[in-house]
Each structure stands twice: as C-alpha cells, then as structure tokens.
Design a protein around this motif. Structure first.
Motif, mmCIF file in Angstrom:
data_model
loop_
_atom_site.group_PDB
_atom_site.id
_atom_site.type_symbol
_atom_site.label_atom_id
_atom_site.label_comp_id
_atom_site.label_asym_id
_atom_site.label_seq_id
_atom_site.Cartn_x
_atom_site.Cartn_y
_atom_site.Cartn_z
ATOM 1 N N ALA A 28 0.832 -1.205 0.000
ATOM 2 C CA ALA A 28 0.000 0.000 0.000
ATOM 3 C C ALA A 28 0.865 1.254 0.000
ATOM 4 O O ALA A 28 0.549 2.240 -0.672
ATOM 5 C CB ALA A 28 -0.928 -0.010 1.213
ATOM 6 N N ARG A 29 1.973 1.208 0.720
ATOM 7 C CA ARG A 29 2.877 2.364 0.767
ATOM 8 C C ARG A 29 3.525 2.600 -0.592
ATOM 9 O O ARG A 29 3.667 3.749 -1.035
ATOM 10 C CB ARG A 29 3.954 2.127 1.831
ATOM 11 C CG ARG A 29 4.839 3.330 2.113
ATOM 12 C CD ARG A 29 5.681 3.085 3.349
ATOM 13 N NE ARG A 29 6.465 4.256 3.681
ATOM 14 C CZ ARG A 29 7.702 4.468 3.251
ATOM 15 N NH1 ARG A 29 8.282 3.579 2.462
ATOM 16 N NH2 ARG A 29 8.357 5.558 3.600
ATOM 17 N N ARG A 30 3.921 1.514 -1.263
ATOM 18 C CA ARG A 30 4.495 1.672 -2.601
ATOM 19 C C ARG A 30 3.481 2.242 -3.582
ATOM 20 O O ARG A 30 3.820 3.079 -4.420
ATOM 21 C CB ARG A 30 5.022 0.322 -3.116
ATOM 22 C CG ARG A 30 6.337 -0.121 -2.489
ATOM 23 C CD ARG A 30 6.948 -1.251 -3.283
ATOM 24 N NE ARG A 30 6.085 -2.431 -3.275
ATOM 25 C CZ ARG A 30 6.144 -3.397 -2.374
ATOM 26 N NH1 ARG A 30 7.029 -3.322 -1.379
ATOM 27 N NH2 ARG A 30 5.337 -4.437 -2.448
ATOM 28 N N ARG A 31 2.228 1.805 -3.460
ATOM 29 C CA ARG A 31 1.188 2.345 -4.342
ATOM 30 C C ARG A 31 0.991 3.835 -4.113
ATOM 31 O O ARG A 31 0.815 4.606 -5.062
ATOM 32 C CB ARG A 31 -0.128 1.597 -4.119
ATOM 33 C CG ARG A 31 -0.153 0.196 -4.719
ATOM 34 C CD ARG A 31 -1.571 -0.339 -4.803
ATOM 35 N NE ARG A 31 -2.191 -0.439 -3.490
ATOM 36 C CZ ARG A 31 -2.134 -1.518 -2.727
ATOM 37 N NH1 ARG A 31 -1.475 -2.600 -3.136
ATOM 38 N NH2 ARG A 31 -2.727 -1.539 -1.548
ATOM 39 N N ARG A 32 1.020 4.249 -2.852
ATOM 40 C CA ARG A 32 0.869 5.685 -2.557
ATOM 41 C C ARG A 32 2.034 6.486 -3.122
ATOM 42 O O ARG A 32 1.846 7.584 -3.654
ATOM 43 C CB ARG A 32 0.766 5.909 -1.048
ATOM 44 C CG ARG A 32 -0.529 5.430 -0.426
ATOM 45 C CD ARG A 32 -0.722 6.043 0.953
ATOM 46 N NE ARG A 32 0.396 5.765 1.824
ATOM 47 C CZ ARG A 32 0.513 4.677 2.591
ATOM 48 N NH1 ARG A 32 -0.444 3.748 2.562
ATOM 49 N NH2 ARG A 32 1.554 4.505 3.375
ATOM 50 N N MET A 33 3.251 5.935 -3.014
ATOM 51 C CA MET A 33 4.422 6.650 -3.530
ATOM 52 C C MET A 33 4.349 6.803 -5.046
ATOM 53 O O MET A 33 4.616 7.885 -5.594
ATOM 54 C CB MET A 33 5.704 5.909 -3.126
ATOM 55 C CG MET A 33 6.003 5.956 -1.640
ATOM 56 S SD MET A 33 7.486 5.026 -1.184
ATOM 57 C CE MET A 33 8.719 5.947 -2.093
ATOM 58 N N TRP A 34 3.992 5.729 -5.758
ATOM 59 C CA TRP A 34 3.867 5.824 -7.206
ATOM 60 C C TRP A 34 2.724 6.749 -7.595
ATOM 61 O O TRP A 34 2.816 7.472 -8.603
ATOM 62 C CB TRP A 34 3.663 4.432 -7.798
ATOM 63 C CG TRP A 34 4.931 3.668 -7.944
ATOM 64 C CD1 TRP A 34 5.348 2.594 -7.212
ATOM 65 C CD2 TRP A 34 5.993 3.953 -8.873
ATOM 66 N NE1 TRP A 34 6.595 2.184 -7.620
ATOM 67 C CE2 TRP A 34 7.010 2.993 -8.653
ATOM 68 C CE3 TRP A 34 6.166 4.906 -9.872
ATOM 69 C CZ2 TRP A 34 8.190 2.974 -9.388
ATOM 70 C CZ3 TRP A 34 7.348 4.889 -10.599
ATOM 71 C CH2 TRP A 34 8.339 3.937 -10.358
ATOM 72 N N ARG A 35 1.650 6.717 -6.808
ATOM 73 C CA ARG A 35 0.514 7.599 -7.087
ATOM 74 C C ARG A 35 0.937 9.059 -6.986
ATOM 75 O O ARG A 35 0.544 9.889 -7.805
ATOM 76 C CB ARG A 35 -0.617 7.287 -6.103
ATOM 77 C CG ARG A 35 -1.879 8.108 -6.307
ATOM 78 C CD ARG A 35 -2.890 7.774 -5.222
ATOM 79 N NE ARG A 35 -4.099 8.563 -5.367
ATOM 80 C CZ ARG A 35 -5.137 8.228 -6.093
ATOM 81 N NH1 ARG A 35 -5.124 7.082 -6.762
ATOM 82 N NH2 ARG A 35 -6.202 9.005 -6.170
ATOM 83 N N ARG A 36 1.761 9.370 -5.982
ATOM 84 C CA ARG A 36 2.213 10.752 -5.814
ATOM 85 C C ARG A 36 3.145 11.190 -6.938
ATOM 86 O O ARG A 36 3.264 12.387 -7.206
ATOM 87 C CB ARG A 36 2.938 10.890 -4.476
ATOM 88 C CG ARG A 36 2.022 10.771 -3.265
ATOM 89 C CD ARG A 36 2.824 10.758 -1.996
ATOM 90 N NE ARG A 36 1.987 10.608 -0.825
ATOM 91 C CZ ARG A 36 2.456 10.421 0.405
ATOM 92 N NH1 ARG A 36 3.759 10.351 0.597
ATOM 93 N NH2 ARG A 36 1.638 10.291 1.422
ATOM 94 N N PRO A 40 0.897 13.740 -10.433
ATOM 95 C CA PRO A 40 1.364 15.091 -10.790
ATOM 96 C C PRO A 40 1.943 15.168 -12.196
ATOM 97 O O PRO A 40 1.733 16.157 -12.905
ATOM 98 C CB PRO A 40 2.433 15.380 -9.732
ATOM 99 C CG PRO A 40 2.063 14.525 -8.577
ATOM 100 C CD PRO A 40 1.500 13.285 -9.172
ATOM 101 N N ALA A 41 2.672 14.107 -12.617
ATOM 102 C CA ALA A 41 3.221 14.101 -13.981
ATOM 103 C C ALA A 41 2.104 14.100 -15.015
ATOM 104 O O ALA A 41 2.179 14.800 -16.033
ATOM 105 C CB ALA A 41 4.128 12.885 -14.163
ATOM 106 N N LEU A 42 1.054 13.326 -14.747
ATOM 107 C CA LEU A 42 -0.086 13.316 -15.664
ATOM 108 C C LEU A 42 -0.775 14.680 -15.706
ATOM 109 O O LEU A 42 -1.210 15.141 -16.763
ATOM 110 C CB LEU A 42 -1.084 12.237 -15.236
ATOM 111 C CG LEU A 42 -0.634 10.780 -15.425
ATOM 112 C CD1 LEU A 42 -1.688 9.828 -14.878
ATOM 113 C CD2 LEU A 42 -0.358 10.480 -16.897
ATOM 114 N N GLY A 43 -0.874 15.330 -14.537
ATOM 115 C CA GLY A 43 -1.495 16.647 -14.494
ATOM 116 C C GLY A 43 -0.713 17.676 -15.294
ATOM 117 O O GLY A 43 -1.290 18.457 -16.061
ATOM 118 N N ILE A 44 0.615 17.671 -15.130
ATOM 119 C CA ILE A 44 1.453 18.616 -15.879
ATOM 120 C C ILE A 44 1.388 18.323 -17.369
ATOM 121 O O ILE A 44 1.266 19.232 -18.207
ATOM 122 C CB ILE A 44 2.907 18.550 -15.367
ATOM 123 C CG1 ILE A 44 2.973 19.033 -13.918
ATOM 124 C CG2 ILE A 44 3.822 19.383 -16.257
ATOM 125 C CD1 ILE A 44 4.336 18.863 -13.280
ATOM 126 N N GLY A 45 1.457 17.020 -17.714
ATOM 127 C CA GLY A 45 1.369 16.657 -19.116
ATOM 128 C C GLY A 45 0.031 17.036 -19.736
ATOM 129 O O GLY A 45 -0.026 17.521 -20.872
#
Length: 283
Positions: A28-36, A40-45
């Motif tokens: 779950a922690r790894r999923r949160r890290m990748w989500r973070r 944001p990269a998708l938002g900027i793109g």
C-alpha cells in the motif's frame, strides 16, 4: 530433531500473520508513492497538452501566447540570461524566507509566554498584513532604495504572517495532560518550551514554511517590479513591454521552478527533522 520439527511450525504460524500484514502495508505504501509521482506528472502533461491544443485550434497569435515548444526553445536559447536574472531573485527570496520566518518564530515565542503583548500587538500585525503587497513595496523602495534590501524585506513580510499564526497555534495547542505532567515534575519554562511546546509546534511550523517557501519568491518578484534592473521580476516587466511572450513565459517558468525547488527543500527538511508520519501511523 523432534523438538525443532515441532517448534518450527509454531514459529511459522506465529510469524505468518505479521509478515502478511507487513507485506500488505508495504504494498500500500508503494502504491501511494507511485501515485504521488505519476498523478502530478499526468497533471502537468495534461496541462501542456491543453495549452498546445488551445494555441493550435484557436490560432492564437505568438505575441499573445506562445506555444509550449516556443517557450522551451527560449529557455534553451536564453538560458544564460535567465540564470543570471534568477540568481538575484533566488538570493532575495532565500534572504526574505530566513529573515521573515526567524522573526515570526521569535515573536510567536514571545506571544505565547506573554498574553498581554499578544493581545496588544497581534491585531496590529493582522492589520499590517491586510495592506496589499503592491502598496507596501513602493514605500519600502522609497525608504531603502533600489538595492536588494527592499526585495528581501518584502519577501520577509510575505513569509512572516503565515508562520507567525501557525507557530502561535502550534505552541498553544499542547496536550493539557502533558502540560500538567511537566508542571508536576517541576519543569522550568525553558524545559517545557523545548521538550513539549516546540516539538508539538513542529508540524504546524513546517506547514507554514511550505507556504512561505513559495510566497518568498512571489515577494521577491513583486519587489523587483517596483524598482529593479535585474531579476526575474524585472525580466517579466521588460518582456511584457516588448511583447516578447516566449521570454515572458520562460521567466514565469523559471520563477515557478524556483518556488518548487524551495518547496522541495522544506519538504526534505521536514522529513529529516520530523521522523513520524501521520499517514503511516494509521497502517
């Protein structure tokens, strides 16, 4: 042989639920890290794609709004000029950040230990903060001149109020039971401050510092608008008057990058100083 064969299944049975729970928490922690990182990269793109689409579909004139590629070309072609103007803005923002936050922490400490002074001067600070920044900047330039001093002061004023409010709140919001325990143990005011109040105020302080990290750059840029020949703020004004929109957008990108860098530095410092993470405590 018999004893170890009997003990091993028990140990495995005792550890399996713990290991499964830990693996679930780690996943779950790894999923949160990748989500973070990904969101944001998708938002900027997506924002860049929308910008490019608007420029292309509506055939916006280059002097009004350039394409993202034109901004990238300007960033590369004029990187030396942009960096030369970024350095004084960064120094002004960093100086204002340090000065404003240090003053806010000291005054918050005084307010917490002397309620009379807090009742007298806190409304004054609130009223002074209500004055628009563009109104305070010319006055400071008239008093201090066109050097770096008024820009640093403006950046410091921008950082001062959020940190003061959060620091006072953090120092005051101490657990009453913990405060009573410190008094029962005959702790001095100094010990109560450093061992209880300050530790309790650190999350509040860093929340304010993250805001101040970005606001300090805004304060420095606004100060350069009033009176400066170098800096990102002066460059923005010159590009606006010359209708050089690629350079204008490039300067804005540089100031936004500087704000993001300051924000990142404060975030790293928070993780190094505050070892506990509320989001992890719930898992």
């Amino acid at each position: 042989m018999t004893t170890s064969s009997l003990d091993t299944p028990v140990a495995v049975l005792n550890q399996t639920p713990v290991d499964a729970e830990y693996l679930k928490w780690a996943a779950a922690r790894r999923r949160r890290m990748w989500r973070r990182r990904i969101l944001p990269a998708l938002g900027i793109g997506g924002l860049l794609a929308l910008w490019w689409a608007v420029i292309t579909i509506f055939e916006v004139k280059p002097f009004i709004a350039p394409s993202p590629w034109a901004v990238v070309e300007t960033l590369y072609a004029k990187r030396a000029v942009l960096l030369d103007n970024l350095i004084p803005t960064a120094l002004e923002a960093a100086g204002g950040f340090l000065l404003g936050n240090l003053a806010a922490i000291i005054i918050a400490t005084i307010f917490v230990h002397n309620k009379t002074l807090q009742d007298i001067f806190f409304p004054v600070v609130l009223m002074f903060n209500a004055i628009p920044l563009v109104a305070k900047a010319p006055v400071l330039v008239l008093i201090m001149g066109n050097g770096m001093e008024p820009k640093i002061t403006i950046a410091a004023l921008v950082c001062f109020f959020p940190t003061l409010v959060n620091m006072v709140r953090g120092l005051e919001s101490v657990n009453p039971q913990a405060m009573e325990l410190m008094r029962v143990l005959s702790a001095s005011k100094m010990e109560i401050f450093f061992r209880l109040r300050l530790l309790n105020a650190l999350p509040y302080l860093f929340s304010a510092l993250r805001i101040a990290a970005s606001m300090s750059v805004i304060g420095a840029v606004v100060g350069e608008w009033v009176g400066a020949t170098v800096g990102i703020g002066a460059m923005i004004l010159q590009a606006t008057f010359n209708f050089d929109s690629p350079l204008l957008y490039a300067a804005i990108v540089m100031s936004a990058t500087l704000s993001g860098l300051f924000f990142l530095l404060v975030t790293v410092a928070e993780r190094l100083i505050i070892r506990w993470h509320p989001e992890d405590a719930s898992h």
